[in-house]
Design an enzyme around this catalytic site. Structure first.
Site, short mmCIF file in Angstrom:
data_model
loop_
_atom_site.label_atom_id
_atom_site.label_comp_id
_atom_site.label_asym_id
_atom_site.label_seq_id
_atom_site.Cartn_x
_atom_site.Cartn_y
_atom_site.Cartn_z
N GLN A 60 -32.79 28.15 41.45
CA GLN A 60 -33.89 27.85 40.55
C GLN A 60 -34.64 29.14 40.21
O GLN A 60 -35.14 29.81 41.11
CB GLN A 60 -34.84 26.84 41.21
CG GLN A 60 -35.84 26.20 40.27
CD GLN A 60 -36.44 24.95 40.88
OE1 GLN A 60 -35.80 23.90 40.94
NE2 GLN A 60 -37.67 25.07 41.36
N GLU B 230 -38.33 14.14 41.78
CA GLU B 230 -37.40 14.77 42.70
C GLU B 230 -38.15 15.48 43.83
O GLU B 230 -37.74 15.47 44.98
CB GLU B 230 -36.50 15.77 41.96
CG GLU B 230 -35.41 15.13 41.14
CD GLU B 230 -34.41 14.35 41.98
OE1 GLU B 230 -34.13 14.76 43.11
OE2 GLU B 230 -33.91 13.33 41.50
N GLU C 82 -53.34 25.04 48.62
CA GLU C 82 -54.60 25.28 47.92
C GLU C 82 -54.57 24.65 46.53
O GLU C 82 -55.55 24.01 46.10
CB GLU C 82 -54.85 26.79 47.80
CG GLU C 82 -55.19 27.48 49.12
CD GLU C 82 -53.97 27.74 49.98
OE1 GLU C 82 -54.15 28.12 51.16
OE2 GLU C 82 -52.84 27.54 49.50
#
Length: 395
Positions: free
Chosen positions: A123, A241, A376
């Site tokens: 990716q 996903e 965060e």
């Protein structure tokens, strides 16, 4: 759970009882990194040959059409059997397959068959200056006739050294608003101009990589969707996903917790068990309560996925809860081993976040505060979209 899924549960449970490799962790630890990847590829092919790799996929793509319920059963039974997960194939089986099935054209969809034969996709999303703020990515793809010329850098790309294809987000319009100037590409990792460098982690493994694109030619036919639709495609195909990936790790974590309880409850030398210690029992109870919360969140998420509802901020709650539970469990598991658990295992191989090498797992567990969107950022999502608090000041 529907009747078809429960019938499938009995089938895969029987198959795993008879065929799940024994001592697979020791086998993996004895191999070099390339050998580990090939081991998981072979296991992927074995699962597919038996019909247990992608039971949730549509039949026309090589699955069994069991939907989300079938995937949940598969994940649960792999965890119960303590069978290996094909981790180098995670992007291929999850993000890549979902993107190709939903948004790919007829030619692009043909790559789904290669995934079932062990093809690895990586990716190309995050960049050194665009991780949590992914829409700020700077990697460029400039149109030149029937091709694009790609230049830029990506980072934290899992197993990129062994990947044949990369799911790439690149900027095709520098003048458009940052979310709208991004396009989605399939890039052949064997293309000239691509350099991959491993990033060694604190555990000693090098699963993650940097990818450098130096004027890489990408055919226009390898663009998925229209120009400028990359952000939308990435969000619509990856949200569910991501939730299912979190649920898979949750299932593996719960099974590991149950095995650790059984181990520490067994009498040791002198006839006493570790769990005879009231303070330790309290620690186990606290972690066990976290597991129950994760289970409830997972079931709620699965209900929404099964109805094709938007998971929304619930995935943020699940992600934060999972990362904390993973840290708490691996810390507790490490402490039960005492000093012996702190010994250097040598060259650690990537076998997941609950490999059984508890101290290494504990070090690795901190990556989950960053992966799938930093905690965060997830807290900001919850604060702004659920609690209605004011947005953080933007630069």
């Amino acid at each position: 759970m529907d009747a078809a899924a429960e019938q499938y549960r009995a089938e895969i449970r029987t198959w795993l009882t008879e065929r799940s490799p024994q001592g697979w962790r020791e086998t993996v630890q004895a191999k070099d990194e390339a050998g580990v990847v090939e081991y998981y590829r072979d296991w992927t092919r074995r699962l597919h040959g038996a019909g247990h790799l992608v039971p949730h996929w549509p039949i026309e793509f090589g699955g069994r059409g069991l939907g989300v319920a079938g995937q949940v059963v598969q994940q649960q039974e792999l965890s119960f059997a303590d069978a290996p997960r094909p981790r180098p194939m995670a992007i291929s089986l999850g993000h890549a397959a979902a993107t190709l099935m939903e948004h790919g054209d007829a030619e692009q969809k043909k790559l789904v068959a290669a995934i079932l034969d062990g093809e690895i996709f990586c990716q190309g999303f995050s960049e050194p200056g665009a991780g949590s703020d992914l829409a700020a990515l700077r990697c460029r793809a400039e149109r030149d006739g029937d091709r694009y010329i790609v230049s830029g850098q990506k980072t934290w790309s899992s197993f990129a050294r062994y990947a044949s294809w990369c799911l790439l987000l690149a900027r095709t319009d520098v003048d458009a608003p940052k979310h709208r100037g991004i396009s989605f590409f399939l890039v052949d990792m064997r293309s000239p101009g691509i350099t991959v460098r491993p990033i060694k982690q604190a555990t000693g493994s090098a699963e993650f990589c940097e990818i450098f694109f130096d004027d890489v030619e990408v055919p226009a036919s390898m663009r998925i969707g229209a120009e400028g639709e990359g952000w939308r495609i990435a969000q619509t195909t990856l949200t569910n996903e991501r939730a299912l990936q979190l649920i898979e790790i949750t299932s593996a974590l719960r099974s590991s917790y149950d095995r650790l309880v059984a181990t520490t409850a067994a009498p040791a030398v002198g006839g006493t068990a570790l769990l005879d210690d009231p303070a330790l029992r309290q620690r186990f109870a606290e972690v066990g309560l976290t597991m129950e919360v994760l289970k409830a969140l997972s079931e709620q998420s699965l209900t929404r996925v099964a109805r094709f509802d938007d998971i929304g901020p619930l995935s943020s709650v699940l992600k934060i809860s999972l990362s904390k539970a993973l840290q708490d469990f691996t810390r507790l598991a490490s402490e039960t081993e005492g000093v012996a658990g702190l010994t250097d295992p040598g060259e650690p191989r990537e076998v997941g976040y609950v490999s059984g090498r508890h101290f290494t797992d504990h070090v690795r567990s901190w990556t989950w505060t960053i992966a799938a969107g930093t905690n965060e950022i997830q807290r900001n999502i919850i604060a702004e979209r659920v609690l209605g608090l004011p947005r953080e000041p933007r630069a």
